[in-house]
Design a protein around this motif. Structure first.
Motif, PDB file in Angstrom:
ATOM      1  N   LEU A 119       6.260   2.677  -6.913  1.00  0.00           N
ATOM      2  CA  LEU A 119       5.154   1.950  -7.836  1.00  0.00           C
ATOM      3  C   LEU A 119       5.474   0.473  -7.678  1.00  0.00           C
ATOM      4  O   LEU A 119       4.170  -0.182  -7.972  1.00  0.00           O
ATOM      5  CB  LEU A 119       5.467   2.491  -9.215  1.00  0.00           C
ATOM      6  CG  LEU A 119       5.168   3.854  -9.402  1.00  0.00           C
ATOM      7  CD1 LEU A 119       5.391   4.478 -10.946  1.00  0.00           C
ATOM      8  CD2 LEU A 119       3.464   4.210  -9.240  1.00  0.00           C
ATOM      9  N   GLU A 120       6.401   0.020  -7.538  1.00  0.00           N
ATOM     10  CA  GLU A 120       6.668  -1.482  -7.324  1.00  0.00           C
ATOM     11  C   GLU A 120       6.077  -2.221  -6.189  1.00  0.00           C
ATOM     12  O   GLU A 120       5.464  -3.322  -6.006  1.00  0.00           O
ATOM     13  CB  GLU A 120       8.220  -1.907  -7.496  1.00  0.00           C
ATOM     14  CG  GLU A 120       8.526  -1.608  -8.942  1.00  0.00           C
ATOM     15  CD  GLU A 120      10.090  -1.727  -8.809  1.00  0.00           C
ATOM     16  OE1 GLU A 120      10.441  -1.948 -10.110  1.00  0.00           O
ATOM     17  OE2 GLU A 120      10.722  -1.573  -8.020  1.00  0.00           O
ATOM     18  N   ILE A 121       6.233  -1.397  -4.974  1.00  0.00           N
ATOM     19  CA  ILE A 121       6.088  -1.980  -3.717  1.00  0.00           C
ATOM     20  C   ILE A 121       5.125  -1.391  -2.868  1.00  0.00           C
ATOM     21  O   ILE A 121       4.585  -2.081  -1.729  1.00  0.00           O
ATOM     22  CB  ILE A 121       7.348  -2.316  -2.830  1.00  0.00           C
ATOM     23  CG1 ILE A 121       8.119  -0.863  -2.316  1.00  0.00           C
ATOM     24  CG2 ILE A 121       8.285  -2.906  -3.860  1.00  0.00           C
ATOM     25  CD1 ILE A 121       9.142  -1.008  -1.478  1.00  0.00           C
ATOM     26  N   ALA A 122       4.545  -0.209  -3.041  1.00  0.00           N
ATOM     27  CA  ALA A 122       3.717   0.368  -2.263  1.00  0.00           C
ATOM     28  C   ALA A 122       2.225  -0.534  -2.250  1.00  0.00           C
ATOM     29  O   ALA A 122       1.913  -1.017  -3.201  1.00  0.00           O
ATOM     30  CB  ALA A 122       3.087   1.891  -2.772  1.00  0.00           C
ATOM     31  N   HIS A 123       1.814  -0.445  -1.049  1.00  0.00           N
ATOM     32  CA  HIS A 123       0.616  -1.258  -0.944  1.00  0.00           C
ATOM     33  C   HIS A 123      -0.647  -0.550  -1.517  1.00  0.00           C
ATOM     34  O   HIS A 123      -1.667  -1.076  -2.087  1.00  0.00           O
ATOM     35  CB  HIS A 123      -0.201  -1.243   0.688  1.00  0.00           C
ATOM     36  CG  HIS A 123       0.990  -1.974   1.597  1.00  0.00           C
ATOM     37  ND1 HIS A 123       2.085  -1.503   2.305  1.00  0.00           N
ATOM     38  CD2 HIS A 123       0.977  -3.549   1.638  1.00  0.00           C
ATOM     39  CE1 HIS A 123       2.563  -2.342   2.823  1.00  0.00           C
ATOM     40  NE2 HIS A 123       2.109  -3.702   2.619  1.00  0.00           N
ATOM     41  N   SER A 124      -0.473   1.005  -1.625  1.00  0.00           N
ATOM     42  CA  SER A 124      -1.741   1.556  -2.041  1.00  0.00           C
ATOM     43  C   SER A 124      -1.022   2.617  -3.101  1.00  0.00           C
ATOM     44  O   SER A 124      -0.400   3.547  -2.729  1.00  0.00           O
ATOM     45  CB  SER A 124      -2.571   2.136  -1.047  1.00  0.00           C
ATOM     46  OG  SER A 124      -3.576   3.230  -1.574  1.00  0.00           O
TER      47      SER A 124
END
Length: 208
Positions: A144-149
């Motif tokens: 949730l912190e680093i995913a692009h989508s």
């Protein structure tokens, strides 16, 4: 630029089925994919199993603490000693698909991000957002912190509203205490509930 995608949803929202469909779509177009899942997920042993009855063996399992990017690189190159295609020229990997990504640790999620950004391979990670106590799994929190989508896969509660919480049960008893990870089996099962039904079952508490 390749991206890291996190497709999350409550239990029974079709996450594994969606992953298997995505793999089929890639392969139908002649593209090579790799499938992986955390070693913590013992359901189906080395296979991804959908509640629709569809299953497929993964290309590799990611044990706790293992370097996910190194595992990916080895299998992408055909360096797996058990790989049937070890001595055959392999097509480049078009996509890495990871089931039950909530069971990864934060460092392994960072490796998925590096696969997407540095290796140029899209990574589609599927998993739960929170556990039966409404707490985020470490892997999910990092995604949730680093995913692009981010994409929510939806399912419905028994009352017809959108489900968002997962309840752990043994028989008809709802459990609110215990280890974060308990794989569904003969003695443990899960039901997805909406906020109203979860609060009704928990006596009005959000046990976070």
């Amino acid at each position: 630029m390749a991206k890291l995608y996190f497709r999350h949803g409550a239990m029974n929202s079709g996450k594994s089925a969606g992953l298997l469909q995505a793999a089929f779509n890639y392969e139908e177009r002649g593209q090579r994919v790799l499938l992986a899942k955390p070693g913590v997920d013992t359901k189906g042993e080395n296979a991804i199993v959908s509640r629709l009855g569809v299953s497929r063996e993964v290309d590799f399992v990611i044990p706790p603490g293992a370097d996910a990017r190194a595992l990916f690189a080895a299998h992408a190159a055909g360096d797996d000693p058990d790989a049937l295609l070890k001595h055959v020229d392999l097509a480049p990997v078009a996509c890495l698909l990871v089931d039950e990504a909530q069971f990864l640790d934060a460092a392994q999620v960072d490796e998925l991000f590096r696969i997407a950004v540095l290796d140029g391979v899209p990574v589609l990670a599927y998993g739960l957002r929170t556990d039966f106590r409404t707490r985020a799994f470490p892997g999910s929190a990092r995604l949730l912190e680093i995913a692009h989508s981010l994409e929510e896969l939806k399912t419905i509660c028994r009352c017809g509203r959108k489900a968002m919480f997962n309840t752990r049960r043994t028989g008809e008893t709802i459990l609110f205490d215990g280890d974060q990870v308990a794989i569904e089996g003969a003695d443990i099962w899960y039901e997805s509930l909406c906020g109203n039904c979860y609060l009704d079952a928990s006596g009005g508490k959000l046990l976070s």
